[in-house]
Design a protein around this motif. Sequence first.
Motif, PDB file in Angstrom:
ATOM      1  N   TYR A 129       0.882  -1.172   0.000  1.00 40.46           N
ATOM      2  CA  TYR A 129       0.000   0.000   0.000  1.00 40.46           C
ATOM      3  C   TYR A 129       0.918   1.220   0.000  1.00 40.46           C
ATOM      4  O   TYR A 129       1.703   1.413   0.929  1.00 40.46           O
ATOM      5  CB  TYR A 129      -0.810  -0.075   1.295  1.00 40.46           C
ATOM      6  N   VAL A 175       1.214   5.012   0.543  1.00 35.11           N
ATOM      7  CA  VAL A 175       0.548   6.200   1.085  1.00 35.11           C
ATOM      8  C   VAL A 175       1.414   7.378   0.647  1.00 35.11           C
ATOM      9  O   VAL A 175       2.603   7.433   0.977  1.00 35.11           O
ATOM     10  CB  VAL A 175       0.460   6.104   2.626  1.00 35.11           C
ATOM     11  N   GLN A 223      -2.921   5.423  -1.542  1.00 39.68           N
ATOM     12  CA  GLN A 223      -3.692   6.374  -0.711  1.00 39.68           C
ATOM     13  C   GLN A 223      -3.126   7.768  -0.938  1.00 39.68           C
ATOM     14  O   GLN A 223      -1.918   7.986  -0.786  1.00 39.68           O
ATOM     15  CB  GLN A 223      -3.555   5.999   0.766  1.00 39.68           C
ATOM     16  N   ARG A 277      -2.438  11.142   0.406  1.00 38.40           N
ATOM     17  CA  ARG A 277      -2.354  11.758   1.736  1.00 38.40           C
ATOM     18  C   ARG A 277      -1.595  13.069   1.624  1.00 38.40           C
ATOM     19  O   ARG A 277      -0.418  13.089   1.264  1.00 38.40           O
ATOM     20  CB  ARG A 277      -1.628  10.817   2.697  1.00 38.40           C
ATOM     21  N   LYS A 322      -1.595  16.546   4.049  1.00 42.22           N
ATOM     22  CA  LYS A 322      -2.198  17.162   5.221  1.00 42.22           C
ATOM     23  C   LYS A 322      -2.231  18.684   5.135  1.00 42.22           C
ATOM     24  O   LYS A 322      -2.841  19.319   5.999  1.00 42.22           O
ATOM     25  CB  LYS A 322      -1.427  16.768   6.497  1.00 42.22           C
ATOM     26  N   ASP A 351      -8.232  10.660   5.164  1.00 45.83           N
ATOM     27  CA  ASP A 351      -9.006  11.596   5.997  1.00 45.83           C
ATOM     28  C   ASP A 351     -10.335  12.106   5.423  1.00 45.83           C
ATOM     29  O   ASP A 351     -11.306  12.223   6.152  1.00 45.83           O
ATOM     30  CB  ASP A 351      -8.198  12.870   6.344  1.00 45.83           C
ATOM     31  N   HIS A 360      -9.433   6.435   4.054  1.00 46.07           N
ATOM     32  CA  HIS A 360      -8.732   5.947   5.238  1.00 46.07           C
ATOM     33  C   HIS A 360      -8.968   6.920   6.385  1.00 46.07           C
ATOM     34  O   HIS A 360      -8.639   8.105   6.295  1.00 46.07           O
ATOM     35  CB  HIS A 360      -7.229   5.797   4.983  1.00 46.07           C
ATOM     36  N   LEU A 361      -9.540   6.419   7.473  1.00 42.64           N
ATOM     37  CA  LEU A 361      -9.895   7.268   8.609  1.00 42.64           C
ATOM     38  C   LEU A 361      -8.961   7.030   9.791  1.00 42.64           C
ATOM     39  O   LEU A 361      -8.630   5.875  10.110  1.00 42.64           O
ATOM     40  CB  LEU A 361     -11.330   6.950   9.046  1.00 42.64           C
ATOM     41  N   GLY A 362      -8.566   8.113  10.436  1.00 40.82           N
ATOM     42  CA  GLY A 362      -7.758   8.000  11.644  1.00 40.82           C
ATOM     43  C   GLY A 362      -8.657   7.842  12.858  1.00 40.82           C
ATOM     44  O   GLY A 362      -9.898   7.830  12.747  1.00 40.82           O
ATOM     45  N   ASP A 398     -11.188  10.661  13.305  1.00 41.57           N
ATOM     46  CA  ASP A 398     -12.107  10.960  12.195  1.00 41.57           C
ATOM     47  C   ASP A 398     -13.512  10.400  12.448  1.00 41.57           C
ATOM     48  O   ASP A 398     -13.759   9.750  13.453  1.00 41.57           O
ATOM     49  CB  ASP A 398     -11.519  10.433  10.878  1.00 41.57           C
ATOM     50  N   SER A 426      -6.951   3.564  11.090  1.00 43.97           N
ATOM     51  CA  SER A 426      -5.637   3.404  11.730  1.00 43.97           C
ATOM     52  C   SER A 426      -5.826   2.833  13.122  1.00 43.97           C
ATOM     53  O   SER A 426      -6.750   3.249  13.839  1.00 43.97           O
ATOM     54  CB  SER A 426      -4.959   4.757  11.927  1.00 43.97           C
ATOM     55  N   TYR A 482     -10.405  -2.742   6.463  1.00 44.57           N
ATOM     56  CA  TYR A 482      -9.013  -3.089   6.766  1.00 44.57           C
ATOM     57  C   TYR A 482      -8.542  -2.166   7.880  1.00 44.57           C
ATOM     58  O   TYR A 482      -9.177  -1.136   8.149  1.00 44.57           O
ATOM     59  CB  TYR A 482      -8.117  -2.954   5.522  1.00 44.57           C
ATOM     60  N   GLY A 494      -4.884  -0.213   9.587  1.00 43.61           N
ATOM     61  CA  GLY A 494      -3.444   0.056   9.612  1.00 43.61           C
ATOM     62  C   GLY A 494      -2.947  -0.400  10.976  1.00 43.61           C
ATOM     63  O   GLY A 494      -3.633  -0.176  11.992  1.00 43.61           O
ATOM     64  N   LYS A 554       5.348  10.656  10.908  1.00 48.36           N
ATOM     65  CA  LYS A 554       4.386  10.930  11.993  1.00 48.36           C
ATOM     66  C   LYS A 554       5.193  11.336  13.213  1.00 48.36           C
ATOM     67  O   LYS A 554       5.371  10.539  14.155  1.00 48.36           O
ATOM     68  CB  LYS A 554       3.581   9.664  12.331  1.00 48.36           C
ATOM     69  N   ILE A 559       2.440  -0.589   9.208  1.00 49.55           N
ATOM     70  CA  ILE A 559       2.853   0.725   8.687  1.00 49.55           C
ATOM     71  C   ILE A 559       3.768   1.421   9.689  1.00 49.55           C
ATOM     72  O   ILE A 559       3.652   1.209  10.907  1.00 49.55           O
ATOM     73  CB  ILE A 559       1.616   1.617   8.360  1.00 49.55           C
ATOM     74  N   ALA A 594       2.242  -1.011   4.461  1.00 46.97           N
ATOM     75  CA  ALA A 594       2.005   0.308   3.860  1.00 46.97           C
ATOM     76  C   ALA A 594       3.257   1.154   4.079  1.00 46.97           C
ATOM     77  O   ALA A 594       3.843   1.102   5.171  1.00 46.97           O
ATOM     78  CB  ALA A 594       0.789   0.963   4.512  1.00 46.97           C
TER      79      ALA A 594
END
Length: 349
Positions: free
Chosen positions: A145, A147, A170, A172, A174, A203, A217-219, A222, A241, A258, A260, A270, A295, A315
């Motif tokens: 994957y 990102v 994905q 991403r 920010k 997000d 993909h939600l954290g 979210d 995540s 799925y 992370g 991060k 990840i 990922a």
Amino acid sequence: MKGQKNAIKRILDANLDRAREGLRIIEEWCRFGLDDRELALSCKEMRHELAAWHSIDLKSSRDTPNDIGTEITHEGEETRESIEGLLQANLARVQEALRAIEEYGKLYDSRMGTAFKALRYRVYSLESTLSGRTLLQKLKDSPLYFVTSPEENLEAIVEEALRAGLSLVQYRDKTADDTVRLEKAARLRELCHRYGALFILNDRVDIASAVNADGVHLGQQDIPIALAREFLGSGAIIGRSTTNPTEMEKAIQEGADYVGVGPVYETPTKPGKSAAGLEYVRYALSNCPIPWFAIGGIDAGNVDEVIAAGASRVAVVRAISRSSEPGVVTGQLLDKLTSVRDKNLTIFR
Ligand SMILES: Cc1ncc(COP(=O)(O)OP(=O)(O)O)c(N)n1
Ligand SMILES: Cc1ncsc1CCOP(=O)(O)O
Ligand SMILES: [Mg+2]
């Protein structure tokens, strides 16, 4: 008048055949491609319903030698680029045929209009289930994957990785303005789909919906998964995540497609987030019933130990985006991940 009645019968006869043939093609994929008994059965039931309407009276109106339509084909009928394309073409064919029967059938048997409208709606619902199932199958078949991060030549990087066999991306970013995100997401989605890869938004459910992405993909901070599904439709892929068993359990309960699993290692992507470590990867191996991606800080140099801890999907951000040879790294990571999958088919779920 007699000629008109016969023409209607011929239309019904031809479209009953078209709809049945199209359904048969879809049914074969449900049965052999998706191993989905329920979907295959639903196609079979619809085929039988069509057969029940296909009376001797209609069949006997057939006049193939004088049918001017038998030699008319259009561009695209001769080639199919993917299973999705093939399914899409046949679903459209079935829907069109059902619509024709619904309209002309009203002039032949007053019950036909209602019956074929109902069938047409069943095919719409089959279409949405099927598209969700096909996406999920593709997700399951994706060991790597990518990102993304906001690189200058992002599209070129993604394309190199896609050429090397990447099938899950994905987007991403920010920090970019929404107008920029929207435009980039639309371009990347087109690029990914051109290579048959899935395209997920990080997000942002609204942008995912606007560009018709395959999912979001939600954290942890979210919106709930159920709400995202309301916005994106039941077939969309939704990932969450997780950094510990409690979050993993909750994501599974909420219906994530799925998760992370990480950060496995501390990572500048991060900053300030502590590592969950290989221990959490081992936990996922024994406890996670849905696809999961390790990840955080993973690259071609350490992926072996992540695999050894039990990961069959990973990922990455920097490993590909910061590489001078994104295609080569993608190939290396895919080789390692697919060879472990081939050796250990039972844990690749
Ligand atoms: C596959 C995958 N796993 C985890 C993450 C991290 O998501 P999140 O915690 O929301 O952090 P941001 O990526 O939004 O900074 C992910 N993006 N993808
Ligand atoms: C988005 C995200 N979520 C957990 S770790 C991570 C960043 C992974 O980035 P990298 O692969 O560059 O370490
Ligand atoms: Mg997030």
